[in-house]
Scaffold this motif. Sequence first.
Motif, PDB file in Angstrom:
ATOM      1  N   ALA A 121       4.163  -3.977  10.195  1.00 27.50           N
ATOM      2  CA  ALA A 121       3.674  -2.794   9.834  1.00 27.50           C
ATOM      3  C   ALA A 121       1.941  -2.656  10.423  1.00 27.50           C
ATOM      4  O   ALA A 121       1.755  -1.525  10.833  1.00 27.50           O
ATOM      5  N   VAL A 122       1.431  -3.752  10.175  1.00 29.21           N
ATOM      6  CA  VAL A 122      -0.049  -3.997  10.515  1.00 29.21           C
ATOM      7  C   VAL A 122      -0.270  -3.845  11.886  1.00 29.21           C
ATOM      8  O   VAL A 122      -1.032  -2.952  12.331  1.00 29.21           O
ATOM      9  N   VAL A 123       0.520  -4.580  12.592  1.00 30.66           N
ATOM     10  CA  VAL A 123       0.264  -4.700  14.133  1.00 30.66           C
ATOM     11  C   VAL A 123       0.752  -3.434  14.793  1.00 30.66           C
ATOM     12  O   VAL A 123       0.121  -3.052  15.676  1.00 30.66           O
TER      13      VAL A 123
ATOM     14  N   LEU B 172      -1.982  -0.781   3.192  1.00 33.09           N
ATOM     15  CA  LEU B 172      -0.558  -0.429   3.225  1.00 33.09           C
ATOM     16  C   LEU B 172       0.163  -0.932   2.024  1.00 33.09           C
ATOM     17  O   LEU B 172       0.919   0.134   1.490  1.00 33.09           O
ATOM     18  N   LEU B 173      -0.292  -1.796   1.373  1.00 27.78           N
ATOM     19  CA  LEU B 173       0.425  -2.292   0.151  1.00 27.78           C
ATOM     20  C   LEU B 173      -0.112  -1.429  -0.991  1.00 27.78           C
ATOM     21  O   LEU B 173       0.696  -1.411  -2.025  1.00 27.78           O
ATOM     22  N   VAL B 174      -1.357  -1.085  -0.837  1.00 29.68           N
ATOM     23  CA  VAL B 174      -1.992  -0.241  -2.297  1.00 29.68           C
ATOM     24  C   VAL B 174      -2.590   0.942  -1.677  1.00 29.68           C
ATOM     25  O   VAL B 174      -3.837   0.989  -1.654  1.00 29.68           O
TER      26      VAL B 174
ATOM     27  N   HIS C  70      -7.694  -6.489   5.501  1.00 32.11           N
ATOM     28  CA  HIS C  70      -8.023  -4.960   4.902  1.00 32.11           C
ATOM     29  C   HIS C  70      -6.939  -4.117   5.214  1.00 32.11           C
ATOM     30  O   HIS C  70      -6.602  -3.228   4.003  1.00 32.11           O
ATOM     31  N   ARG C  71      -6.419  -4.078   6.417  1.00 30.95           N
ATOM     32  CA  ARG C  71      -5.357  -2.955   6.610  1.00 30.95           C
ATOM     33  C   ARG C  71      -4.020  -3.229   5.904  1.00 30.95           C
ATOM     34  O   ARG C  71      -3.321  -2.334   5.555  1.00 30.95           O
TER      35      ARG C  71
ATOM     36  N   VAL D 103      -6.140 -14.656   5.481  1.00 32.00           N
ATOM     37  CA  VAL D 103      -7.070 -15.464   5.225  1.00 32.00           C
ATOM     38  C   VAL D 103      -8.172 -15.572   6.268  1.00 32.00           C
ATOM     39  O   VAL D 103      -9.436 -15.657   5.857  1.00 32.00           O
ATOM     40  N   ARG D 104      -7.776 -15.689   7.673  1.00 33.95           N
ATOM     41  CA  ARG D 104      -8.708 -15.717   8.749  1.00 33.95           C
ATOM     42  C   ARG D 104      -9.194 -14.453   9.401  1.00 33.95           C
ATOM     43  O   ARG D 104     -10.007 -14.321   9.831  1.00 33.95           O
ATOM     44  N   ASP D 105      -8.485 -13.520   8.946  1.00 29.85           N
ATOM     45  CA  ASP D 105      -8.767 -12.172   9.605  1.00 29.85           C
ATOM     46  C   ASP D 105      -8.892 -11.120   8.728  1.00 29.85           C
ATOM     47  O   ASP D 105      -8.130 -10.435   7.982  1.00 29.85           O
ATOM     48  N   GLN D 106     -10.180 -10.663   8.766  1.00 27.85           N
ATOM     49  CA  GLN D 106     -10.448  -9.714   7.508  1.00 27.85           C
ATOM     50  C   GLN D 106     -10.105  -8.401   7.804  1.00 27.85           C
ATOM     51  O   GLN D 106      -9.725  -7.558   6.828  1.00 27.85           O
ATOM     52  N   LYS D 107      -9.929  -7.899   9.308  1.00 26.87           N
ATOM     53  CA  LYS D 107      -9.360  -6.597   9.384  1.00 26.87           C
ATOM     54  C   LYS D 107      -7.967  -6.550   9.209  1.00 26.87           C
ATOM     55  O   LYS D 107      -7.560  -5.623   8.679  1.00 26.87           O
ATOM     56  N   PHE D 108      -7.120  -7.734   9.471  1.00 25.44           N
ATOM     57  CA  PHE D 108      -5.806  -7.677   9.030  1.00 25.44           C
ATOM     58  C   PHE D 108      -5.718  -7.727   7.487  1.00 25.44           C
ATOM     59  O   PHE D 108      -4.826  -6.803   7.092  1.00 25.44           O
TER      60      PHE D 108
END
Length: 336
Positions: free
Chosen positions: A44-46, A324-326, A319-320, A312-317
């Motif tokens: 969903a994110v990608v 999507l979840l909230v 955040h996105r 954990v490693r990717d802040q942009k991921f």
Amino acid sequence: MMLDDSGQSHCTVCCCTLVNKILMVVFMILLIFAILFGNAVTLAVVLGTKPFRTPQGYLKASLAVADLAVGIFVVPLSVYAEISLMINDSTPAWTQATSLTTPFHPCSFIGPMFAGCTLVSITTIFLLTIERSIAILKPLHKDVVITRKRTTILIALSWLSSFSLAVSPMLFSSDIVLEYNACSRMCNYALETSSTPTPAWNILLLFPAFDFTLLGGTVVINILSLTTIRQHSRKRKHLAENDNNTVARPTFSDIKAAKTIGTLTIAFTASFTPIAVFVVGHVIGNQWCNFSFFAFWILTTNSCWNVIIYSVRDQKFRHRANQLLVPSQVNHVSEM
């Protein structure tokens, strides 16, 4: 990558009591939900966010699809077999060696699916490492060398070659078949006529040879990329002071992505190593029933770790994924 003799009893893997059997089934069901949820979020994110629809994003999507297939096809079959064992006090008829003569055996599909998806994961991590190394070592050539079209072709080739290798043992030798194994609780490669290893059994060494060749190359490339990142960090202040704009430097996002891929490589190597040890040991004649269970399921749990590493490693991921979840958080922010 999946093999064992079928003559072992379920009680050989520390699950003779009803409580242990229930705990095993609960673990498998929770693993299914974790795999499906985590990789659905990744897709969903990608695929649902334009900034993530890059060559790197396509590779991550391919990895998520391979992991989803494990959660959809591989683990549910094991859950069904274990629940049948608890209810009927016997495994389904198709799990018996004699069922190999039936028109369609479930393991004929599930076995290559698990092996193929595992090989796809290893190949994709290797391609991700190559992609990141180009971004780090040759930042000016990144957009020219790494294109969406080339990445799509490489993804297709990785799936084709991985599943070709997954079915190769049965194509090269009629003595090797797929059957449900009581030790690993999965569909494994087995000898059709005898439990004694034959020269044909050595075909299965193709799996660890292929996997460790790619993993070894991935580790070397990761070390080279991380060494370059360290050198870049040391020189960054000096370059900034001299305002040397002629020096091509990787971006901060490229550096973060390279470190994320390095973490993925470590996680997959750790989860795959027990399987490789088991395959080699089994080919030379060791049974290792208990070890086979833990080796296969350690590898299976790796299918739900990728989204955790990204988060954990990717802040942009991260955040996105939170958006999507909230979605209420997004609406609240827009109202303010």
